[in-house]
Design a protein around this motif. Sequence first.
Motif, PDB file in Angstrom:
ATOM      1  N   VAL A  54      29.536  45.704  42.345  1.00 58.75           N
ATOM      2  CA  VAL A  54      29.672  45.119  41.012  1.00 58.75           C
ATOM      3  C   VAL A  54      31.005  45.572  40.411  1.00 58.75           C
ATOM      4  CG1 VAL A  54      28.740  45.144  38.671  1.00 58.75           C
ATOM      5  CG2 VAL A  54      27.205  44.902  40.617  1.00 58.75           C
ATOM      6  N   LYS A  70      34.447  45.042  37.387  1.00 61.05           N
ATOM      7  CA  LYS A  70      34.734  44.930  35.961  1.00 61.05           C
ATOM      8  C   LYS A  70      34.852  43.474  35.520  1.00 61.05           C
ATOM      9  CE  LYS A  70      38.984  45.545  34.658  1.00 61.05           C
ATOM     10  NZ  LYS A  70      40.297  46.124  34.282  1.00 61.05           N
ATOM     11  N   ASP A  71      35.488  42.668  36.355  1.00 61.66           N
ATOM     12  CA  ASP A  71      35.867  41.340  35.873  1.00 61.66           C
ATOM     13  C   ASP A  71      35.742  40.255  36.939  1.00 61.66           C
ATOM     14  OD1 ASP A  71      37.859  42.230  37.492  1.00 61.66           O
ATOM     15  OD2 ASP A  71      39.446  42.190  35.984  1.00 61.66           O
ATOM     16  N   GLN A  72      34.826  40.430  37.899  1.00 55.48           N
ATOM     17  CA  GLN A  72      34.597  39.380  38.890  1.00 55.48           C
ATOM     18  C   GLN A  72      33.143  39.436  39.337  1.00 55.48           C
ATOM     19  OE1 GLN A  72      37.363  41.318  41.844  1.00 55.48           O
ATOM     20  NE2 GLN A  72      35.778  40.687  43.305  1.00 55.48           N
ATOM     21  N   ASP A  73      32.690  38.366  39.988  1.00 47.57           N
ATOM     22  CA  ASP A  73      31.303  38.295  40.427  1.00 47.57           C
ATOM     23  C   ASP A  73      31.023  39.330  41.509  1.00 47.57           C
ATOM     24  OD1 ASP A  73      30.744  36.258  38.682  1.00 47.57           O
ATOM     25  OD2 ASP A  73      31.103  34.663  40.146  1.00 47.57           O
ATOM     26  N   PRO A  74      29.771  39.756  41.627  1.00 46.23           N
ATOM     27  CA  PRO A  74      29.417  40.763  42.635  1.00 46.23           C
ATOM     28  C   PRO A  74      29.677  40.281  44.055  1.00 46.23           C
ATOM     29  CG  PRO A  74      27.698  40.580  40.973  1.00 46.23           C
ATOM     30  CD  PRO A  74      28.638  39.440  40.747  1.00 46.23           C
ATOM     31  N   LYS A 106      40.268  48.143  42.633  1.00 45.10           N
ATOM     32  CA  LYS A 106      39.016  47.695  42.026  1.00 45.10           C
ATOM     33  C   LYS A 106      38.253  48.856  41.381  1.00 45.10           C
ATOM     34  CE  LYS A 106      39.375  43.533  43.907  1.00 45.10           C
ATOM     35  NZ  LYS A 106      39.636  42.317  43.104  1.00 45.10           N
ATOM     36  N   ALA A 152      27.271  50.886  34.431  1.00 44.93           N
ATOM     37  CA  ALA A 152      27.071  49.711  35.283  1.00 44.93           C
ATOM     38  C   ALA A 152      25.779  49.012  34.889  1.00 44.93           C
ATOM     39  CB  ALA A 152      27.027  50.113  36.753  1.00 44.93           C
ATOM     40  N   PRO A 171      28.355  43.606  29.978  1.00 42.17           N
ATOM     41  CA  PRO A 171      27.939  42.296  30.490  1.00 42.17           C
ATOM     42  C   PRO A 171      27.042  42.413  31.718  1.00 42.17           C
ATOM     43  CG  PRO A 171      30.301  42.355  30.049  1.00 42.17           C
ATOM     44  CD  PRO A 171      29.811  43.766  29.967  1.00 42.17           C
ATOM     45  N   ARG A 218      25.700  42.238  35.335  1.00 42.37           N
ATOM     46  CA  ARG A 218      26.304  42.359  36.656  1.00 42.37           C
ATOM     47  C   ARG A 218      27.791  42.705  36.555  1.00 42.37           C
ATOM     48  NH1 ARG A 218      24.389  37.358  40.215  1.00 42.37           N
ATOM     49  NH2 ARG A 218      24.366  38.885  41.894  1.00 42.37           N
ATOM     50  N   ARG A 219      28.085  43.648  35.649  1.00 39.51           N
ATOM     51  CA  ARG A 219      29.451  44.090  35.453  1.00 39.51           C
ATOM     52  C   ARG A 219      29.507  45.606  35.281  1.00 39.51           C
ATOM     53  NH1 ARG A 219      30.285  39.659  36.970  1.00 39.51           N
ATOM     54  NH2 ARG A 219      31.735  38.085  36.140  1.00 39.51           N
ATOM     55  N   ARG A 220      30.713  46.151  35.385  1.00 34.34           N
ATOM     56  CA  ARG A 220      30.991  47.576  35.235  1.00 34.34           C
ATOM     57  C   ARG A 220      31.957  47.758  34.060  1.00 34.34           C
ATOM     58  NH1 ARG A 220      33.117  51.762  38.649  1.00 34.34           N
ATOM     59  NH2 ARG A 220      34.657  52.928  37.436  1.00 34.34           N
TER      60      ARG A 220
END
Length: 641
Positions: free
Chosen positions: A460, A462-466, A491, A555, A583, A585-587
């Motif tokens: 997971v 910060k700014d993209q899909d898992p 990342k 997370a 958000p 599914r975000r870190r």
Amino acid sequence: MLGRGEVKRKRWTCIVLGVILCLSIPGLALADWPLYRNDAANTGRSATAAPSSATLLFSTSDLQVRDGTGVCVADGNAYLFTVPNPGGDPKVKSKLAAVNSFNGTLLWERELEFDGGTWSWANPVYSGGKVFIGCGSGVYCFDGESGAPLWRTALPKVGDLSPIVNHTLLVAEGKVFAGDYNSGILYGLDEDRGEIVWRYDFGEGTSIQGAPAYADGWVIATCSAPFGSSPNGKVACVSAADASNVRWVFETKKHGGFDVPGSPAVDVAGGLVYFPDFAYGAGSQSHLYCVGLSDGSLRWKAKIWGTSGAPTLDGKGRVFVSGNDYASGTNYVICFDAASGNKRWEKAGWGAYNASVAVSQDGKVLVGCMAPDFSHNGGIAALRADNGQVIWSTGSNGGGNPTISEGIVYTTGGGKLHAYYDGKVVDWYFAEGYTGEGFEEWLCLANFGTRDAYVNITYVFKDQDPLVKMVKVGTQRRLTINVNQVVGTGKEVSVYLQAAGEVVAERPMYFQYAGTGGYRWTGGHDAAGMNSPLQKMYFAEGYTGEGFEEWLCLANFGDKMAQATVTYVYPDREPKVVKYSIPARRRVTLNVNHEAGVGTDVSVKVEADRPLVAERPVYFRYRGAWDGGHVVTGIDPDSLD
């Protein structure tokens, strides 16, 4: 990242004492179930064992999976045919859905056309990173990972009726084989482009409803008469390279038989083909046939109950078939000697008129059950292959054709996918993780169990899909994963591991830390993961004075936004309370020096309206002499009781 990702670092080579095997894991060849009956020969046989008890691993949300269909499993995904229009409304489109094969999380859905109104039981199939499905008048191809559409081909119209593909496809020799329900023509499409390159016509008065099989360069396909017409069952063996090269055609009516709406199964080593016919209507028994692969000669024929499914071959001299007695409504599974056709056993109460069973490497026959209301949600059973005795069973949560992959049994029912697994399942969560310049991150997995373990890893960001990967850890083995290589450099990454087995996970990191001041602090730290996210966590240590930089990593592995309240607690003043949105599914990474203030001891309390995972890394040069770092996961306050 709030500061840490914006500064430059110099890559540092770590030294590890002892001998450690470190592997990059771009993907492993796991024991998937990619085609209709697992392999192109339609054997229905899995290379893995099946569960010894009915322990439910997961049930998906209601995806409106077409009742009675199965699932294909490949590369950590399970693919399903979903139909939001069971009433047959042409205005409502069908869909192809992909879910995570280990936890049932929906990954993507793609719209198809109306299924044609013939009650399609099409399963998706997978080959070479692509997933294929027939629906309505066409054949579709999607990227297996992203769901991106690659091509769609509409079959040609023959006469007054539009083509309908309502069965599962076959992928073999670079072709996708799809039959037309209305014309009885089998087409071969180029696997990469979708162009029609092959065509075999069963002739007038035929309909294709079953999935073909493939063996040694030959396609074995079945057909029936159009619905309501006199029986016209045929099985043809045709060259996969040249459709004009027909090896043989077997006609059931010449042997007192009926239509063949089901699929064949091939014993490639033995040179035999098995298929059922179907006597539509109450009271009549159908037949299971065994013919020679080389010449189509009849070797034996045995009575069975009506089925449009496929026989299953266990490779140990047994063939299994499931059906339904229309007169009494009773479901059956029957086992025959594959060589002679002699019945070995018969089990009432399990199966369906369109069911196919699956057989595991350890001798279990998995079979779904059609309920009295004709829905395929009457449960699932594991039977002994040698005598048909029930090992375990359920009364619901499944009933569609079972699939066995990596020791997990999958079955559909009630619009959902259900998965059964009888081993230990362990979760490990890590909030911290960074693959930027100067950092190397690793995952160390140890399997202390007595069988191979399969681990589903969700990265997971910060700014993209898992990013989701699946790996195998052998019995009594250690596996080390270079996270930098898996996710790429630069990342901020948190990790969730779901392990089917007695797996322990740790995350070591090695660094030359520049931080916000261009430092050169070298060192490493290591942490074991949390076993579950929490809504409240405590951290006692923390310092933001000279030579120290403290961070808080949060997370959110859930599917909804979380609101977190962080309380910074000081030795000599009132706490500071700050709210943050995390958000789904975000870190999120917080610079505690900035948030709490510099030059102070500080403890931290994290509270959230949804479960989160939290870690607190600290990097330092202590008293100008000792540099390094340490990290810890949050303390569960309930553990203090």
